[in-house]
Each structure stands twice: as structure tokens, then as C-alpha cells.
Design a protein around this motif. Structure first.
Motif, PDB file in Angstrom:
ATOM      1  N   ILE A 119       0.900  -1.150   0.000  1.00  0.00           N
ATOM      2  CA  ILE A 119       0.000   0.000   0.000  1.00  0.00           C
ATOM      3  C   ILE A 119       0.935   1.195   0.000  1.00  0.00           C
ATOM      4  O   ILE A 119       1.411   1.645   1.044  1.00  0.00           O
ATOM      5  N   THR A 120       1.238   1.661  -1.187  1.00  0.00           N
ATOM      6  CA  THR A 120       2.306   2.636  -1.339  1.00  0.00           C
ATOM      7  C   THR A 120       1.849   3.813  -2.174  1.00  0.00           C
ATOM      8  O   THR A 120       0.691   3.880  -2.610  1.00  0.00           O
ATOM      9  N   ASN A 121       2.734   4.755  -2.394  1.00  0.00           N
ATOM     10  CA  ASN A 121       2.332   5.982  -3.075  1.00  0.00           C
ATOM     11  C   ASN A 121       2.445   5.847  -4.587  1.00  0.00           C
ATOM     12  O   ASN A 121       3.143   4.985  -5.111  1.00  0.00           O
ATOM     13  N   TYR A 122       1.737   6.736  -5.273  1.00  0.00           N
ATOM     14  CA  TYR A 122       1.678   6.673  -6.734  1.00  0.00           C
ATOM     15  C   TYR A 122       3.056   6.805  -7.373  1.00  0.00           C
ATOM     16  O   TYR A 122       3.327   6.176  -8.399  1.00  0.00           O
ATOM     17  N   SER A 180      -7.103  -1.090  -1.936  1.00  0.00           N
ATOM     18  CA  SER A 180      -8.529  -0.852  -1.711  1.00  0.00           C
ATOM     19  C   SER A 180      -8.986  -1.470  -0.396  1.00  0.00           C
ATOM     20  O   SER A 180      -8.715  -2.651  -0.119  1.00  0.00           O
ATOM     21  N   GLU A 181      -9.713  -0.691   0.382  1.00  0.00           N
ATOM     22  CA  GLU A 181     -10.258  -1.203   1.643  1.00  0.00           C
ATOM     23  C   GLU A 181     -11.140  -2.419   1.407  1.00  0.00           C
ATOM     24  O   GLU A 181     -11.227  -3.318   2.259  1.00  0.00           O
ATOM     25  N   ALA A 182     -11.751  -2.489   0.238  1.00  0.00           N
ATOM     26  CA  ALA A 182     -12.686  -3.576  -0.053  1.00  0.00           C
ATOM     27  C   ALA A 182     -12.015  -4.943  -0.154  1.00  0.00           C
ATOM     28  O   ALA A 182     -12.685  -5.973  -0.022  1.00  0.00           O
ATOM     29  N   GLU A 183     -10.707  -4.967  -0.381  1.00  0.00           N
ATOM     30  CA  GLU A 183     -10.061  -6.266  -0.570  1.00  0.00           C
ATOM     31  C   GLU A 183      -8.832  -6.499   0.297  1.00  0.00           C
ATOM     32  O   GLU A 183      -8.196  -7.549   0.189  1.00  0.00           O
ATOM     33  N   VAL A 184      -8.473  -5.537   1.162  1.00  0.00           N
ATOM     34  CA  VAL A 184      -7.240  -5.734   1.919  1.00  0.00           C
ATOM     35  C   VAL A 184      -7.337  -6.912   2.881  1.00  0.00           C
ATOM     36  O   VAL A 184      -6.343  -7.620   3.090  1.00  0.00           O
ATOM     37  N   ASP A 185      -8.481  -7.152   3.473  1.00  0.00           N
ATOM     38  CA  ASP A 185      -8.620  -8.303   4.377  1.00  0.00           C
ATOM     39  C   ASP A 185      -8.220  -9.592   3.688  1.00  0.00           C
ATOM     40  O   ASP A 185      -7.438 -10.393   4.211  1.00  0.00           O
ATOM     41  N   GLU A 186      -8.763  -9.803   2.507  1.00  0.00           N
ATOM     42  CA  GLU A 186      -8.477 -11.035   1.760  1.00  0.00           C
ATOM     43  C   GLU A 186      -7.038 -11.058   1.268  1.00  0.00           C
ATOM     44  O   GLU A 186      -6.386 -12.110   1.280  1.00  0.00           O
ATOM     45  N   PRO A 239      -7.129  11.105   2.587  1.00  0.00           N
ATOM     46  CA  PRO A 239      -8.067  10.515   3.550  1.00  0.00           C
ATOM     47  C   PRO A 239      -8.701   9.210   3.084  1.00  0.00           C
ATOM     48  O   PRO A 239      -8.983   8.337   3.908  1.00  0.00           O
ATOM     49  N   ASP A 240      -8.911   9.065   1.776  1.00  0.00           N
ATOM     50  CA  ASP A 240      -9.552   7.851   1.267  1.00  0.00           C
ATOM     51  C   ASP A 240      -8.720   6.597   1.524  1.00  0.00           C
ATOM     52  O   ASP A 240      -9.262   5.486   1.554  1.00  0.00           O
ATOM     53  N   TRP A 241      -7.410   6.764   1.666  1.00  0.00           N
ATOM     54  CA  TRP A 241      -6.529   5.605   1.822  1.00  0.00           C
ATOM     55  C   TRP A 241      -6.402   5.147   3.275  1.00  0.00           C
ATOM     56  O   TRP A 241      -5.981   4.027   3.535  1.00  0.00           O
ATOM     57  N   LEU A 242      -6.757   6.015   4.203  1.00  0.00           N
ATOM     58  CA  LEU A 242      -6.508   5.701   5.607  1.00  0.00           C
ATOM     59  C   LEU A 242      -7.233   4.444   6.092  1.00  0.00           C
ATOM     60  O   LEU A 242      -6.612   3.589   6.744  1.00  0.00           O
ATOM     61  N   GLY A 278      -8.155   1.741   4.547  1.00  0.00           N
ATOM     62  CA  GLY A 278      -7.519   0.540   4.021  1.00  0.00           C
ATOM     63  C   GLY A 278      -6.193   0.252   4.690  1.00  0.00           C
ATOM     64  O   GLY A 278      -5.854  -0.902   4.967  1.00  0.00           O
ATOM     65  N   MET A 279      -5.417   1.301   4.959  1.00  0.00           N
ATOM     66  CA  MET A 279      -4.143   1.121   5.651  1.00  0.00           C
ATOM     67  C   MET A 279      -4.364   0.591   7.062  1.00  0.00           C
ATOM     68  O   MET A 279      -3.675  -0.343   7.495  1.00  0.00           O
ATOM     69  N   ARG A 280      -5.302   1.190   7.773  1.00  0.00           N
ATOM     70  CA  ARG A 280      -5.595   0.719   9.129  1.00  0.00           C
ATOM     71  C   ARG A 280      -6.043  -0.745   9.125  1.00  0.00           C
ATOM     72  O   ARG A 280      -5.585  -1.552   9.933  1.00  0.00           O
ATOM     73  N   LYS A 281      -6.927  -1.064   8.201  1.00  0.00           N
ATOM     74  CA  LYS A 281      -7.483  -2.414   8.136  1.00  0.00           C
ATOM     75  C   LYS A 281      -6.408  -3.436   7.768  1.00  0.00           C
ATOM     76  O   LYS A 281      -6.345  -4.528   8.345  1.00  0.00           O
ATOM     77  N   ALA A 282      -5.548  -3.083   6.821  1.00  0.00           N
ATOM     78  CA  ALA A 282      -4.493  -4.017   6.404  1.00  0.00           C
ATOM     79  C   ALA A 282      -3.511  -4.278   7.532  1.00  0.00           C
ATOM     80  O   ALA A 282      -3.099  -5.426   7.771  1.00  0.00           O
ATOM     81  N   ALA A 283      -3.105  -3.218   8.232  1.00  0.00           N
ATOM     82  CA  ALA A 283      -2.165  -3.394   9.339  1.00  0.00           C
ATOM     83  C   ALA A 283      -2.757  -4.269  10.431  1.00  0.00           C
ATOM     84  O   ALA A 283      -2.093  -5.178  10.950  1.00  0.00           O
TER      85      ALA A 283
END
Length: 276
Positions: A31-34, A56-62, A79-82, A84-89
Motif C-alpha cells: 500500500i504505497t504511493n503513486y 482498496s479497503e474492499a479487498e485488503v482483508d483477503e 483521507p480515502d486511503w486511511l 484501508g491502511m488501518r485495516k491491512a495493518a
């Protein structure tokens, strides 16, 4: 700081870690920068890992569940990325998988710094940043840096790095003219690389991805030391083949692809300068 001749980390062990990583070919979720996506993916492929740029927050769990390691890089933070980052970690920690935090530009803005601090408390295995980023993250006043570039030396950041490691439980890797890795007790110094490397964008981000690949096969301290030594050696070789920074990323990938124990030994060094 007292030197020791009986280091548990060495060039030989860095080369062995490289062999182990190549044999495992770990899937590293980025999950990195452009700016960093392409070079990070190419570096991971060149060194022997398998990259995935999934945020994407929608798929980081999987995706965390099928990955071997995760890197979270806040370079082009929005803000849109936060979420997904929290969820992945959180998912990586729950599954016992290592994740690496790259607090790009920490100290430049309150938004960026607050989120970097939040993520540093989310149990990363390793935090990798330049001196200003590490000093800012550790709470050192006036050490915010200039944008995403470091205005401090890695030597100056060592005390802050040790404090950050103790506070977060993460291994902290501070990159600069000399790289340092600390778990709050032990400190290893790694030399290599080239002054050209900071002149080519996103090579530090790609280094964090490389650290994550090594963390898939080695404990955090050993992984960070090995990754920095291999990357530094490859950077030195790459720099010897160019006339400036423009072609450096391509030469770096070639050097990583061809890295072996002899090349690492000839172009990098590892010294344990402080033991716990």
C-alpha cells in the motif's frame, strides 16, 4: 559506543537471507504511493520477491491473508486511503504477518504526522525512514525535515530511533550515509549505497518494500540489516555504472537481480556497534 567482533549479523548472513527470500519468493503487498509503485514493483521482482500493489479497503482483508508481508507507505497520503491502511495493518498483526511502515514526509504536516504516529502504534514489525522522518516520529522537536527529504544525518537520528523502537516495539531502520538498525537495544551500522540514490525518486520507498520481502523470511532485526546491506551493495554497483541518477533505477534492478555473497561483501559492510 563499544564495537564488537562477535556480531550475530554479517554479510554472510545477509547473503543467506537473500537466498532464503529468493527461494520463498514471498508475496509482498504494497500500500504505497503513486510515485513509488512502478519502481517498488520492479525492485521486488529483481531481488526475487513477488509484488502486489493492492490498497482498496474492499479487498485488503483477503489480500493480506494470502500475502507473506505488507508495506504501508504514506508518501501520497489522502483521507480515502486511511481506512484501508488501518485495516491491512490490523489484519497483518492478527495473522502474525510482518508489516513495514514507511512514514514518508513525517513532520511535514499535522495530517501526515498524526497518521504516521497512529500507524507506528499499530504494531509494525519494522519502521524504515530517513533521519528527519524518524526524529519527527519519535517526537524530536524541530526535526520535521524539508518535505520528504531528510535535513538531518542518520547519526543524529540514532538516539531517536532507539527511543522509537522501545516505545513501539518495532525494529527501526534509519537510512542515510550510514544506515542504522535498532531494536532499542542492539544497533547495527550498515554502509553501502551511493550519494546518487537520493537524487532518484522513490528508491527509499522501494527499499522499504525490499525490507518487507526479507521480513517474510527472517526476524525483523535480521531482515532489516540484511535488506539494507543487499540494497546498499546493489546501489553502489548501480552507481558505478551510470553518469548520473537518470538510469540508476534500471541499473539498481540489474544489480539486485545479480546480487550474490561476493558482490555484497565487496560493496557493503555490517557492524554491530551496540549490543543489548
Amino acid at each position: 559506543m563499544p564495537a564488537t567482533n562477535q556480531s550475530p549479523v554479517s554479510i554472510a548472513e545477509a547473503a543467506a537471507a537473500l537466498d532464503a527470500m529468493r527461494a520463498a519468493r514471498p508475496l509482498v503487498q504494497n500500500i504505497t504511493n503513486y510515485v513509488a509503485m512502478t519502481i517498488s514493483a520492479n525492485v521486488l521482482l529483481a531481488v526475487g520477491a513477488s509484488p502486489a500493489m493492492v490498497h482498496s479497503e474492499a479487498e485488503v482483508d483477503e489480500f493480506v491473508a494470502i500475502s507473506n508481508a505488507l508495506v504501508i507507505n504514506i508518501g501520497t497520503l489522502s483521507p480515502d486511503w486511511l481506512p484501508g491502511m488501518r485495516k491491512a495493518a490490523a489484519r497483518a498483526v492478527a495473522l502474525g504477518k510482518p508489516w513495514v511502515l514507511d512514514p514518508v514526509g513525517c513532520g511535514a504536516t499535522k495530517f501526515r504526522t498524526d497518521f504516521a504516529v497512529e500507524m507506528s502504534r499499530a504494531h509494525p514489525a519494522i519502521i524504515r525512514g530517513n533521519a528527519s522522518e524518524i526524529m519527527s516520529l519519535a517526537g524530536a522537536a524541530g526535526a520535521g525535515g524539508k518535505g520528504v527529504d531528510s535535513t538531518a544525518s542518520s547519526d543524529a537520528a540514532l538516539a531517536a530511533g532507539k527511543a522509537l523502537a522501545r516505545a513501539t516495539g518495532a525494529v527501526v531502520a534509519i537510512t542515510g550515509e550510514t544506515d542504522y538498525v535498532t531494536d532499542g537495544g542492539r544497533v547495527a551500522a550498515i554502509t553501502g549505497g551511493s550519494a546518487l540514490m537520493p537524487l532518484s525518486t522513490a528508491l527509499g520507498c522501494a527499499l522499504s518494500a525490499t525490507v518487507a520481502a526479507f521480513a517474510a523470511v527472517r526476524p525483523p532485526f535480521d531482515a532489516a540489516v540484511a535488506a539494507l546491506a543487499v540494497y546498499g551493495a546493489a546501489g553502489a554497483v548501480a552507481a558505478s555504472r551510470v553518469n548520473g541518477p537518470g538510469h540508476l533505477p534500471a541499473e539498481l534492478c540489474d544489480a539486485l537481480h545479480n546480487a550474490d555473497a561476493a558482490m555484497i561483501a565487496a560493496n557493503a559492510s555490517i557492524t554491530l556497534i551496540e549490543e543489548s
